[in-house]
Design a protein around this motif. Structure first.
Motif: not given
Length: 593
Positions: A466-468, A486, A490, A495-496, A499-500
């Motif tokens: 998981q990156l984000r 990504s 942004e 952004t919240n 998930s990435h």
């Protein structure tokens, strides 16, 4: 330069109105025209410069397009395009909406067969010739122009083997310049070099032994010799073979002296020939160089490592290992099938073969991948350069099918690094002793990191990360397209919410992570720079179906059609995987909730 002759030639019919004495002047103009355009617009240079006289002579003597001309590979066909009605469009070569950098049937009646990969011309022209006879067109000629590097391919020999037992009106012209992209290699190359001067070899000629009427070698820049021989061959029937010696890059000193660099040199000064230097701050490395330097680093620690490439030591950067460990690095020529099975043979003896092949060219060795490597569970490490959309080379070169055509094979690992460090680390992991073959696919061009040469870390097989973290939606990507994702998150302003996840492995895909994702989110988006049909997204959808997932799934990838040439950013936009396209999809998720 004033193009006094070239400016009046719209088709080969206009060319045939010239006297033979005017042809050298036309050659000079055509060569300069190619230099003028390619110096600014970029493209393949040396190959087309080398066949200017041959191109003019062929269209001058033969009644094209009725007599059919097939160019092998196709990057030698710029002069052909210019003389066949595309002079005023040539400045659009390889650009979005412009003409293709390779012969293309839908573009012109003079492009009798679409090409881009090598060694297809003999089989295609033979098929045309036999079909013409069946249709009653007995006097029609069929000409295949093939380079000495391409004729060493197995498929070319298959065509020669068949043609020699027919009476087809087939003329094969060997454009012998001792170089493809890199210098030609192998026993056949050495034979062709010797036959130019060794009379004993000339008497025991390989081509004659295959029932061809062999002529040559002749100087491919001598109009007198070319015209005389082509006139004679035009009147002959049956399979014929003309051996023509040319100089790649002819007419531009730097292109003659540095034939590898000037194969496709980028921008250069059309007057001096000097390359235009790149400007700006230090740039991240090309992925091919990350592969090349990392392989040398690993090979210095592991004496079992072997490097293999089919005719692309410079393009793949295997050249670095060839310099450091010449006994452990092999350029096998334009022979992808042989490269794969050669690597398999190495693996049976405990070696660790890194078989580096462009993604689009591994298609040519698909049976060998399945039958000779994966079926026997031999731990060959395939490094697939130029994966994804490659830009201006267009449909023949995009590496967009690899995830789909490899994913259906049992017992193979498929990994796509999102950055340079991931490429280094998976190479390190693979050479430590995997039980299965692995395919590592990475893109053309530069990465994103200046300080990429970091200590190695082992990557757990089949594990994503998981990156984000976001609360409502999950975006899953694989490979360097993660950078677009990504950036899009942004720029979305939400952004919240997203998930990435970088899944890393398409096979084995991380089932535990996917299960967690489908338990957590009701909307899941997959993004890949490969074909959406059968690729990474399809793997996720198949898993979701097995889990009984009732939420929304969105697959973003290259659509189910061939993508033509253009810059990578333009083609990502067309394919719907650009940053802007991903932003639009993310905003749609927000508005639809």
């Amino acid at each position: 330069m004033y193009y006094s002759l070239l400016s009046n030639i719209e088709t080969p019919k206009d060319l045939r109105k010239l006297t033979e004495a005017e042809l050298p002047q036309l050659a000079k103009e055509l060569r300069q025209f190619i230099i003028d355009i390619v110096s600014v617009k970029e493209g393949h240079l040396g190959a087309s410069l080398g066949v200017v006289e041959l191109t003019i002579a062929l269209h001058y003597i033969f009644n094209t397009p009725i007599d059919e001309l097939v160019w092998d590979v196709g990057h030698q066909a710029y002069g052909h395009k210019i003389l066949t009605g595309r002079r005023d469009q040539f400045h659009t070569n390889r650009q979005l909406g412009g003409i293709s950098g390779f012969p293309k049937r839908s573009e012109s009646q003079y492009d009798t067969f679409g090409v881009g990969h090598s060694s297809t011309s003999i089989s295609a022209a033979l098929g045309m010739a036999i079909a013409s006879q069946l249709n009653g067109a007995y006097n029609k000629k069929h000409i295949a122009v093939i380079g000495d590097a391409s004729i060493a391919s197995g498929m070319a020999f298959e065509g020669l083997n068949h043609a020699g037992v027919t009476n087809a009106n087939l003329l094969i012209i060997l454009n012998d310049n001792a170089i493809g992209i890199d210098p030609s290699v192998g026993a056949l190359k050495e034979y062709l070099t010797e036959v130019k001067t060794n009379k004993r070899l000339a008497r025991h000629n390989i081509i004659k032994a295959l029932n061809f009427e062999y002529t040559g070698p002749i100087d491919g820049h001598d109009f007198g010799a070319l015209i005389k021989e082509l006139k004679r061959l035009k009147k002959s029937n049956g399979p014929q073979f003309l051996h023509v010696v040319t100089t790649k890059g002819k007419g531009l000193r730097q292109a003659e002296e540095n034939q590898v660099k000037y194969h496709a040199p980028g921008k250069f000064d059309k007057y001096t020939g000097e390359l235009v230097p790149s400007e700006g701050d230090p740039k991240p490395p090309k992925y091919q160089d990350v592969f090349g330097y990392t392989l040398v680093e690993l090979a210095s620690q592991n004496e079992k490592i072997i490097g293999i490439t089919p005719a692309m030591p410079t393009g793949s950067s295997l050249k670095y290992m060839m310099e450091a460990f010449p006994n452990r690095a092999f350029d096998v020529g334009i022979a992808e099938q042989h490269a794969v099975t050669f690597a398999a043979g190495m693996a049976t003896q405990g070696m660790v073969p890194f078989c580096n092949i462009y993604s689009t060219f591994l298609q040519r060795g698909y049976d060998q991948v399945i039958h000779d490597v994966v079926l026997q569970r031999l731990p060959v490490i395939f490094c697939l350069d130029r994966a994804g959309l490659v830009g201006e080379d267009g449909a023949t070169h995009h590496g967009v099918f690899d995830l789909a055509y490899l994913r259906c094979i049992p017992d193979i690992i498929i990994f796509a690094p999102r950055n340079e460090m991931e490429l280094r680390n998976i190479m390190y992991t693979a050479q430590k002793g995997l039980a299965l073959p692995i395919a590592i696919r990475y893109p053309r061009g530069r990465g994103i990191t200046l300080d990429w040469k970091r200590p190695f870390e082992e990557i757990p097989i089949g594990k994503g990360e998981q990156l984000r973290f976001g609360k409502e939606f999950a975006v899953l990507s694989v490979g360097t397209i993660a950078n677009n994702v990504s950036e899009a998150i942004e720029k979305s302003g939400f952004t919240n919410h997203f998930s990435h996840y970088d899944m890393r492995f398409v096979k084995p895909i991380d089932h535990a992570l996917l299960s967690q994702i489908f338990r957590t989110y009701q909307t899941v988006i997959t993004v890949e720079d490969g074909v959406v049909t059968g690729g990474f997204g399809s793997a996720v959808v198949e898993f979701a179906a097995g889990q009984g997932f009732k939420g929304k799934l969105v697959m973003m990838g290259v659509p189910d059609r061939f993508i033509d040439q253009g810059s990578v950013s333009q083609l990502q936009e067309i394919s719907g995987i650009s940053v802007a396209a991903i932003v639009a999809e993310l905003k749609k998720c927000i508005s639809d909730q």
